[in-house]
Design an enzyme around this catalytic site. Structure first.
Site, short mmCIF file in Angstrom:
data_model
loop_
_atom_site.label_atom_id
_atom_site.label_comp_id
_atom_site.label_asym_id
_atom_site.label_seq_id
_atom_site.Cartn_x
_atom_site.Cartn_y
_atom_site.Cartn_z
N SER A 42 68.06 -65.54 -83.33
CA SER A 42 67.67 -66.13 -84.74
C SER A 42 69.20 -66.72 -85.13
O SER A 42 69.02 -67.80 -85.85
CB SER A 42 67.61 -64.99 -85.74
OG SER A 42 66.15 -64.50 -85.49
N ASN A 70 55.42 -57.80 -80.46
CA ASN A 70 56.34 -58.53 -80.13
C ASN A 70 57.48 -58.07 -79.09
O ASN A 70 57.59 -58.88 -78.05
CB ASN A 70 56.98 -59.44 -81.18
CG ASN A 70 58.11 -60.33 -80.74
OD1 ASN A 70 59.20 -60.03 -80.74
ND2 ASN A 70 57.41 -61.41 -80.28
N LYS A 114 67.79 -56.52 -94.91
CA LYS A 114 66.45 -56.39 -94.36
C LYS A 114 65.44 -56.32 -95.49
O LYS A 114 65.92 -55.98 -96.58
CB LYS A 114 66.40 -54.65 -93.69
CG LYS A 114 65.01 -54.57 -92.94
CD LYS A 114 65.30 -55.01 -91.35
CE LYS A 114 64.16 -54.91 -90.68
NZ LYS A 114 64.30 -55.28 -89.21
N GLY A 117 61.37 -62.14 -88.64
CA GLY A 117 59.88 -61.35 -88.46
C GLY A 117 60.59 -59.91 -88.20
O GLY A 117 61.68 -59.62 -87.98
N ASP A 118 59.62 -59.05 -88.33
CA ASP A 118 59.77 -57.66 -87.80
C ASP A 118 58.27 -56.91 -87.79
O ASP A 118 57.35 -57.69 -87.49
CB ASP A 118 60.45 -56.68 -88.81
CG ASP A 118 60.96 -55.44 -88.42
OD1 ASP A 118 61.76 -55.36 -87.54
OD2 ASP A 118 60.48 -54.24 -88.67
N LYS A 134 71.23 -61.17 -92.75
CA LYS A 134 70.54 -61.34 -92.03
C LYS A 134 69.59 -60.42 -91.45
O LYS A 134 70.25 -59.18 -91.04
CB LYS A 134 71.19 -62.29 -90.65
CG LYS A 134 70.01 -62.64 -89.41
CD LYS A 134 69.98 -64.02 -89.72
CE LYS A 134 68.69 -64.51 -89.01
NZ LYS A 134 67.52 -64.19 -89.49
P1 NDP Z 1 55.11 -55.54 -84.05
O1 NDP Z 1 54.59 -55.36 -85.41
O2 NDP Z 1 54.80 -56.93 -83.17
O3 NDP Z 1 54.71 -54.47 -82.94
C1 NDP Z 1 54.79 -53.13 -83.38
C2 NDP Z 1 54.22 -52.22 -82.29
O4 NDP Z 1 54.36 -51.02 -82.68
C3 NDP Z 1 52.78 -52.31 -82.35
O5 NDP Z 1 52.16 -51.99 -81.10
C4 NDP Z 1 52.25 -51.32 -83.28
O6 NDP Z 1 50.81 -50.80 -83.00
C5 NDP Z 1 53.32 -50.08 -83.01
N1 NDP Z 1 53.59 -49.41 -84.12
C6 NDP Z 1 54.15 -49.51 -85.31
N2 NDP Z 1 54.10 -48.82 -86.08
C7 NDP Z 1 53.95 -47.52 -85.35
C8 NDP Z 1 53.62 -46.12 -85.55
N3 NDP Z 1 53.97 -46.00 -87.02
N4 NDP Z 1 53.28 -45.44 -84.90
C9 NDP Z 1 52.87 -45.96 -83.65
N5 NDP Z 1 52.79 -47.19 -83.28
C10 NDP Z 1 53.20 -48.06 -84.14
O7 NDP Z 1 56.71 -55.28 -84.27
P2 NDP Z 1 57.88 -55.59 -83.30
O8 NDP Z 1 57.42 -55.94 -81.68
O9 NDP Z 1 58.48 -56.92 -83.92
O10 NDP Z 1 59.04 -54.56 -83.62
C11 NDP Z 1 58.94 -53.25 -82.72
C12 NDP Z 1 60.03 -52.40 -83.01
O11 NDP Z 1 61.14 -53.28 -82.67
C13 NDP Z 1 60.44 -52.15 -84.63
O12 NDP Z 1 61.31 -50.86 -84.71
C14 NDP Z 1 61.38 -53.38 -84.93
O13 NDP Z 1 62.19 -52.97 -86.18
C15 NDP Z 1 62.19 -53.49 -83.82
N6 NDP Z 1 62.69 -54.73 -83.42
C16 NDP Z 1 62.17 -56.10 -83.71
C17 NDP Z 1 62.79 -57.22 -83.41
C18 NDP Z 1 61.81 -58.40 -83.39
O14 NDP Z 1 62.44 -59.46 -83.02
N7 NDP Z 1 60.67 -58.55 -83.68
C19 NDP Z 1 64.18 -57.35 -83.36
C20 NDP Z 1 64.79 -55.98 -83.14
C21 NDP Z 1 64.22 -55.05 -83.37
P3 NDP Z 1 49.78 -51.28 -84.09
O15 NDP Z 1 49.58 -52.70 -83.70
O16 NDP Z 1 48.53 -50.30 -83.91
O17 NDP Z 1 50.51 -51.02 -85.49
#
Ligand code: NDP
Length: 444
Positions: free
Chosen positions: A376, A240, A126, A165-166, A90
């Site tokens: 999830s 997210n 992943k 998602g991620d 997962k």
């Molecule tokens: P999203 O794609 O929804 O959002 C990511 C955010 O981070 C955006 O604001 C994006 O900006 C910014 N970002 C991404 N890459 C970079 C970078 N290299 N430098 C600066 N800013 C960056 O992703 P999520 O919110 O889903 O995920 C965010 C983090 O949380 C990740 O590490 C993910 O692995 C982790 N996570 C997510 C879960 C989930 O349920 N969604 C669960 C557990 C962990 P921009 O739009 O400009 O790219």
């Protein structure tokens, strides 16, 4: 050389040019030293650590798709099925140009312990691709997702591997992938989570990671004698996790002063307006430069800078290695009380060490962001039952899970004489169950 050092050395030698994977393995194994040393002979004999750092399976595939002008493109797809000792693999699918095998392996490795921490029966995996969803039309996104799933569908299933998602993969992408899976495999099953509500999704899944982060932060502060209400916070990211962390923080009486995207960041002295942020990011899929139109009092800055703002709490919710040593120094200087990670591995090893040494409460992502995968797993339960629970039911279960994770993490650190070291606590609590299951299942 100690068993831990031997395994770290061999991971670096066997997996060159995968710095994020090395970093994750080092962080976990270093903090497991007290447990490993207490059981060294037993674990060595069955090569437990060597098996834990080697994914059960790595799948790499071609993803061809055609853009709106008729031009063909090729991206690389990955799925790393890391460990299935305690349940089906997962873990999410990341779509971002920075994706490579090392990043997917680091995320998969972390996921194994995170999933174990939730106490739910889910193994770790992943996946992702170096595809960049930014600026693509809906049709282009669909073309990519269908091609990605055409290959991936051979390796996943409701009882084998259930992606979610991620970064870059939200409800739209999950929908396209689910449709393609159903079409090719001919089965209607809960093979993905984060689905839309009309086709098997769970209420509160969208909010789960951000809300869960705040439930854990609230409980951890409480255990340290601190009330979360009335505090200020810096948040990074505006995706997210960040959006729903800001929403829940605001509901709990926290004033959130910042958010960011990969181009720049916003400072809002009156507290981030979640409704405006949702409209910009979820509806218009626009950049944060738009925020000032909604809140004239706010400031927009190009580049990075969120961590220099004075606040009680820091919640990194964007991506890996976004909180560096210099940022940790600024946070300590500004009297920050706690750093709780919404993203995966957002804090570098040096920054983490500095924060811990300077008395900042530090909750690692593995525990703090586990609410997403936990919900999830609740979505999987609902799919199996062919029932849907209410928002409040799911939210209450999520809150309960996050409170349990907090206590397990705190207690595990205490048990090994490292009270307050929550990195160690989370790693130990996650490790124990996986190690036990792997020992029971023989050499496999
Ligand atoms: P999203 O794609 O929804 O959002 C990511 C955010 O981070 C955006 O604001 C994006 O900006 C910014 N970002 C991404 N890459 C970079 C970078 N290299 N430098 C600066 N800013 C960056 O992703 P999520 O919110 O889903 O995920 C965010 C983090 O949380 C990740 O590490 C993910 O692995 C982790 N996570 C997510 C879960 C989930 O349920 N969604 C669960 C557990 C962990 P921009 O739009 O400009 O790219």
């Amino acid at each position: 050389m100690s068993y831990v050092d031997e395994v770290i050395e061999s991971v670096v030698a066997k997996n060159p040019a995968e710095p994020e994977f090395h970093q994750a393995v080092k962080e976990v194994l270093e903090s497991l030293r007290p447990v490993i040393e207490a059981n060294e002979e037993k674990y060595r004999k069955v090569a437990l650590l060597e098996r834990m750092v080697e994914p059960e399976r790595q799948i790499k595939f071609r993803v061809p798709w055609v853009d709106d002008k008729g031009q063909a493109h090729v991206n690389t797809g990955y799925r790393v099925q890391f460990n299935s000792a305690i349940g089906p693999y997962k873990g999410g699918i990341r779509l971002h140009p920075s994706v490579n095998i090392g990043i997917i392996k680091f995320l998969g490795f972390e996921q194994v312990f995170k999933n174990s921490l939730t106490s739910l029966p889910i193994g770790g995996g992943k996946g992702g691709s170096d595809f960049d969803p930014k600026g693509k039309s809906d049709r282009e996104i669909m073309a990519f997702c269908q091609s990605f799933m055409t290959e991936l569908c051979k390796y996943i299933g409701a009882d084998t591997d259930v992606p979610a998602g991620d970064i870059g993969t939200g409800a739209r992408e999950i929908g396209f992938m689910f449709g393609q899976y159903k079409r090719i495999r001919g089965v209607y099953e809960g093979v993905l989570t984060g689905k839309g509500l009309s086709y098997g999704g769970s209420l509160a899944r969208t909010e789960a990671t951000g809300y869960g982060l705040l439930y854990l932060t609230q409980e951890l502060l409480k255990l340290n004698g601190i009330d979360i209400a009335g505090k200020t916070a810096c948040v990074s990211g505006s995706g997210n996790v960040a959006i729903y962390a800001i929403e829940k923080a605001t509901q709990l009486g926290v004033k959130v002063l910042t958010c960011s995207d990969s181009n720049g960041w916003v400072y809002d002295p009156d507290g981030i307006d979640v409704a405006a942020l949702k409209e910009i990011k979820e509806v218009n899929r626009a950049r944060l430069t738009e925020y000032k139109k909604y809140r004239p009092n706010s400031e927009y800055h190009e580049g990075r800078g969120v961590w220099v703002v004075k606040a009680d709490l820091a919640l990194p919710c964007a991506t890996q290695n976004e909180l560096l040593l210099e940022d940790a120094k600024a946070l300590v200087e500004n009297g920050c009380t706690a750093v709780c990670e919404g993203a995966n591995m957002p804090t570098t090893l040096e920054a983490t060490k500095y924060l811990q040494e300077h008395g900042v409460i530090f909750a690692p992502g593995k525990a703090a962001n586990a609410g997403g995968v936990a919900t999830s797993a609740l979505e999987m339960s609902q799919n199996s039952e062919r029932l849907s629970w209410t928002f409040d039911e799911v939210d209450a279960k999520l809150k309960n899970i996050m409170i349990n994770i907090t206590h397990n993490m705190v207690d595990a650190a205490k048990r090994y004489g490292h009270e307050g070291d929550y990195v160690m606590g989370a790693n130990i609590a996650g490790f124990e169950k996986v190690a036990d299951a792997m020992m029971a299942q023989g050499i496999c």
